[in-house]
Design a protein around this motif. Structure first.
Motif, mmCIF file in Angstrom:
data_model
loop_
_atom_site.group_PDB
_atom_site.id
_atom_site.type_symbol
_atom_site.label_atom_id
_atom_site.label_comp_id
_atom_site.label_asym_id
_atom_site.label_seq_id
_atom_site.Cartn_x
_atom_site.Cartn_y
_atom_site.Cartn_z
ATOM 1 N N ALA A 222 -7.345 121.604 0.175
ATOM 2 C CA ALA A 222 -6.941 122.435 1.314
ATOM 3 C C ALA A 222 -6.200 123.679 0.851
ATOM 4 C CB ALA A 222 -6.067 121.613 2.264
ATOM 5 N N VAL A 223 -5.280 123.495 -0.104
ATOM 6 C CA VAL A 223 -4.527 124.652 -0.607
ATOM 7 C C VAL A 223 -5.461 125.623 -1.321
ATOM 8 C CG1 VAL A 223 -2.684 125.397 -2.156
ATOM 9 C CG2 VAL A 223 -2.387 123.332 -0.782
ATOM 10 N N LEU A 224 -6.425 125.092 -2.095
ATOM 11 C CA LEU A 224 -7.368 125.959 -2.796
ATOM 12 C C LEU A 224 -8.253 126.703 -1.805
ATOM 13 C CD1 LEU A 224 -8.365 126.866 -5.537
ATOM 14 C CD2 LEU A 224 -9.930 124.924 -5.566
ATOM 15 N N PHE A 225 -8.674 126.024 -0.733
ATOM 16 C CA PHE A 225 -9.488 126.674 0.308
ATOM 17 C C PHE A 225 -8.707 127.809 0.970
ATOM 18 C CE2 PHE A 225 -10.567 126.994 4.840
ATOM 19 C CZ PHE A 225 -11.902 127.366 4.751
ATOM 20 N N VAL A 226 -7.443 127.538 1.305
ATOM 21 C CA VAL A 226 -6.603 128.570 1.910
ATOM 22 C C VAL A 226 -6.421 129.745 0.950
ATOM 23 C CG1 VAL A 226 -4.273 129.084 2.727
ATOM 24 C CG2 VAL A 226 -5.403 126.983 3.437
ATOM 25 N N ALA A 227 -6.267 129.427 -0.356
ATOM 26 C CA ALA A 227 -6.092 130.491 -1.346
ATOM 27 C C ALA A 227 -7.327 131.372 -1.439
ATOM 28 C CB ALA A 227 -5.776 129.878 -2.707
ATOM 29 N N VAL A 228 -8.523 130.750 -1.373
ATOM 30 C CA VAL A 228 -9.761 131.518 -1.475
ATOM 31 C C VAL A 228 -9.995 132.358 -0.222
ATOM 32 C CG1 VAL A 228 -12.272 131.347 -1.655
ATOM 33 C CG2 VAL A 228 -10.830 129.894 -3.074
ATOM 34 N N ARG A 229 -9.805 131.738 0.952
ATOM 35 C CA ARG A 229 -10.142 132.418 2.210
ATOM 36 C C ARG A 229 -9.040 133.338 2.714
ATOM 37 N NH1 ARG A 229 -14.299 130.230 5.255
ATOM 38 N NH2 ARG A 229 -13.832 131.999 6.640
ATOM 39 N N PHE B 198 1.300 125.552 -8.844
ATOM 40 C CA PHE B 198 0.164 126.225 -9.472
ATOM 41 C C PHE B 198 -0.759 126.830 -8.416
ATOM 42 C CE2 PHE B 198 -4.244 125.863 -11.134
ATOM 43 C CZ PHE B 198 -4.155 126.795 -12.151
ATOM 44 N N LEU B 199 -1.024 126.080 -7.350
ATOM 45 C CA LEU B 199 -1.909 126.565 -6.309
ATOM 46 C C LEU B 199 -1.264 127.696 -5.504
ATOM 47 C CD1 LEU B 199 -3.421 123.165 -5.144
ATOM 48 C CD2 LEU B 199 -4.493 124.910 -6.567
ATOM 49 N N VAL B 200 0.059 127.678 -5.351
ATOM 50 C CA VAL B 200 0.748 128.793 -4.709
ATOM 51 C C VAL B 200 0.555 130.059 -5.542
ATOM 52 C CG1 VAL B 200 3.009 129.742 -4.100
ATOM 53 C CG2 VAL B 200 2.458 127.396 -3.509
ATOM 54 N N GLY B 201 0.682 129.930 -6.850
ATOM 55 C CA GLY B 201 0.477 131.081 -7.726
ATOM 56 C C GLY B 201 -0.915 131.655 -7.601
ATOM 57 N N ILE B 202 -1.913 130.780 -7.445
ATOM 58 C CA ILE B 202 -3.291 131.244 -7.298
ATOM 59 C C ILE B 202 -3.466 132.005 -5.986
ATOM 60 C CG2 ILE B 202 -5.661 130.430 -6.943
ATOM 61 C CD1 ILE B 202 -5.003 128.176 -8.900
ATOM 62 N N ALA B 203 -2.769 131.553 -4.928
ATOM 63 C CA ALA B 203 -2.916 132.182 -3.612
ATOM 64 C C ALA B 203 -2.360 133.603 -3.581
ATOM 65 C CB ALA B 203 -2.220 131.329 -2.550
ATOM 66 N N LEU B 204 -1.398 133.908 -4.445
ATOM 67 C CA LEU B 204 -0.812 135.248 -4.486
ATOM 68 C C LEU B 204 -1.649 136.146 -5.389
ATOM 69 C CD1 LEU B 204 2.960 134.295 -4.816
ATOM 70 C CD2 LEU B 204 1.659 134.770 -2.735
ATOM 71 N N SER B 205 -1.841 137.376 -4.988
ATOM 72 C CA SER B 205 -2.696 138.273 -5.774
ATOM 73 C C SER B 205 -2.197 139.699 -5.645
ATOM 74 C CB SER B 205 -4.151 138.180 -5.285
ATOM 75 O OG SER B 205 -4.239 138.559 -3.920
ATOM 76 N N GLY B 206 -2.817 140.584 -6.423
ATOM 77 C CA GLY B 206 -2.548 142.005 -6.346
ATOM 78 C C GLY B 206 -1.129 142.365 -6.751
ATOM 79 N N GLU B 207 -0.541 143.319 -6.022
ATOM 80 C CA GLU B 207 0.787 143.802 -6.356
ATOM 81 C C GLU B 207 1.847 142.721 -6.205
ATOM 82 O OE1 GLU B 207 1.657 147.229 -4.076
ATOM 83 O OE2 GLU B 207 0.066 148.470 -4.948
ATOM 84 N N VAL B 208 1.619 141.792 -5.262
ATOM 85 C CA VAL B 208 2.578 140.702 -5.074
ATOM 86 C C VAL B 208 2.649 139.843 -6.329
ATOM 87 C CG1 VAL B 208 3.088 138.613 -3.768
ATOM 88 C CG2 VAL B 208 2.291 140.654 -2.588
ATOM 89 N N ALA B 209 1.486 139.514 -6.899
ATOM 90 C CA ALA B 209 1.460 138.694 -8.116
ATOM 91 C C ALA B 209 2.147 139.427 -9.270
ATOM 92 C CB ALA B 209 0.020 138.348 -8.483
ATOM 93 N N GLU B 210 1.873 140.731 -9.409
ATOM 94 C CA GLU B 210 2.489 141.492 -10.488
ATOM 95 C C GLU B 210 4.009 141.576 -10.322
ATOM 96 O OE1 GLU B 210 0.595 145.254 -10.655
ATOM 97 O OE2 GLU B 210 -1.419 144.444 -11.023
ATOM 98 N N GLY B 211 4.438 141.876 -9.100
ATOM 99 C CA GLY B 211 5.874 141.962 -8.867
ATOM 100 C C GLY B 211 6.577 140.633 -9.045
#
Length: 431
Positions: A193-200, A244-257
């Motif tokens: 479920a967390v991976l699905f939310v991260a992808v979508r 780990f799955l929370v980290g995957i869900a974050l992307s772009g500038e948020v992940a870098e910051g």
């Protein structure tokens, strides 16, 4: 008085870790072995056992594991993760077979029983993502052709933990088959479920978390991570996998910051985590298991090298890159300690904790060395075994192969195979 003792003890630990980290940096190797040794010195049977600060160190160690996995998740996007699962799963199966089986066999040969065999299989199976990432950066190999193969194997191992850790937790708790199956089903459902939310909905989550104020960004990301980790653990899923799955869900500038803001906290609490594991290991218990740990380290170092070589060859990487991939994967670290820590807490086998500590110490020290020297040693060995080429008779160069045209060697006899051989010997590994 109690608070004064706590501050003195914890301050001494942090100061000591800082000095050990500087020492490791001076000699260009991972500080993890030194952190484990510091834990042994401050733990039961050590030189200066802790008292007042041990409970606080335990909480800090748990936060350290969560931050380690969050930061690892930030390195990948959900689409990259799904793509790796589709294309690299055969390498994951080979990795599991070659590296988990020796641990299980070793536990059974020592008479520890099937539960301990499952635990030790995990200890020998999982490479250290943190150590390996640092080693690749130090050696300047992040742009090499074998690097995506290495990262794919690490991602598959981390995902496999979402299945493995609930199984181990159920086995250590002694629950029945029905309860264990339910625990695994819940774990897979939550992870899926967390991976699905991260992808979508990863971009939506990133926009929600995003903030130009570093303080607000830090508080929201850290709070979200700890919340999800706690819920995951309540649902019998590893808190580390939730992070780990929370980290995957974050992307772009948020992940870098987030990466920039949380890196110092990650390093602090990760160091506390390794110290905490050492605190629960009596140094006197390591010498009796040192020989089995050394034998297991040698065997599983070779099987990791074979795993990396096979996976890189399957991806079309040159021979030298295959050896580098194998040597880089040797180091074990945080996950091996996490798995062994679960077993130590459950008290299934007194010698398992000391064996895992000695094993990780050996491979954290050996890992950076194999990453650096596996390829040169393999080239030296295979070069000595290769029979000398037959002498080539001198020939009158034709216009097409004349040295003046720059298309051949001085005798005009260079072939495409010769050129590929020269490229394979490129130490940068980009050919």
């Amino acid at each position: 008085m109690h608070s004064a003792v706590f501050l003195i003890e914890f301050g001494a630990i942090i100061l000591g870790l800082g000095l050990l980290g500087r020492l490791a940096g001076r000699f260009h190797f991972s500080p993890i072995p030194l952190y484990l040794l510091a834990g042994l010195a401050f733990g039961t049977g050590g030189l200066l056992p802790l008292g007042a600060s041990e409970e606080f160190v335990a909480i800090g160690a748990e936060i350290g594991v969560i931050l380690l996995l969050l930061m690892l998740g930030l390195e990948y996007t959900a689409s990259d993760l799904v793509s790796n699962l589709k294309t690299q799963y055969p390498a994951g199966l080979v990795d599991f077979t070659l590296n988990a089986v020796p641990g299980a066999v070793a536990a059974l040969l020592m008479g520890w029983g099937p539960v301990a065999a499952v635990v030790l299989a995990g200890v020998t199976w999982i490479s250290s993502s943190g150590v390996i990432a640092k080693v690749m950066g130090d050696l300047g190999r992040l742009g090499n052709r074998e690097t995506p193969v290495i990262l794919s194997i690490l991602v598959l191992e981390d995902l496999a933990m979402a299945v493995y850790l609930p199984i181990v937790t159920a086995l250590l708790a002694g629950v029945g088959l029905a309860a264990g199956s339910l625990t695994l089903a819940i774990a897979l459902g939550v992870a899926g479920a967390v991976l699905f939310v991260a992808v979508r909905y990863g971009r939506v989550i990133s926009r929600f978390v995003s903030s130009d104020d570093p303080e607000k960004l830090l508080l929201v990301v850290l709070g979200l991570t700890l919340l999800v980790a706690g819920v995951a653990q309540q649902l019998q899923v590893s808190a580390a996998v939730g992070a780990f799955l929370v980290g995957i869900a974050l992307s772009g500038e948020v992940a870098e910051g987030t990466h920039t803001l949380l890196s110092p906290l990650r390093d602090l609490f990760a160091a506390v985590f390794f110290v905490f594991f050492g605190l629960h290991t009596d140094p006197a218990s390591i010498p009796p298991v040192l020989l089995p740990a050394l034998a297991l380290a040698v065997v599983t170092a070779l099987t990791k090298i074979a795993t990396g070589y096979w996976a890189a060859r399957r991806a079309g990487v040159g021979v030298n890159g295959r050896w580098r991939a194998g040597g880089t994967l040797v180091a074990r670290g945080e996950f091996s300690i996490v798995i062994a820590g679960l077993a130590v807490t459950a008290g299934i086998e007194p010698a398992l904790g000391p064996l895992a500590t000695a094993y990780v110490l050996l491979l954290v020290i050996i890992g950076p060395l194999t990453a650096r020297w596996t390829q040169p040693v393999a080239v030296w060995i295979t070069g000595r075994r290769t029979p000398p080429a037959p002498p080539v008779l001198a020939a009158v160069p034709s216009p097409a192969t004349s040295p003046e045209r720059g298309t051949g060697t001085e005798t005009g006899t260079e072939t495409a195979a010769d050129r590929r051989s020269v490229q394979d010997q490129d130490p940068a590994g980009r050919a």
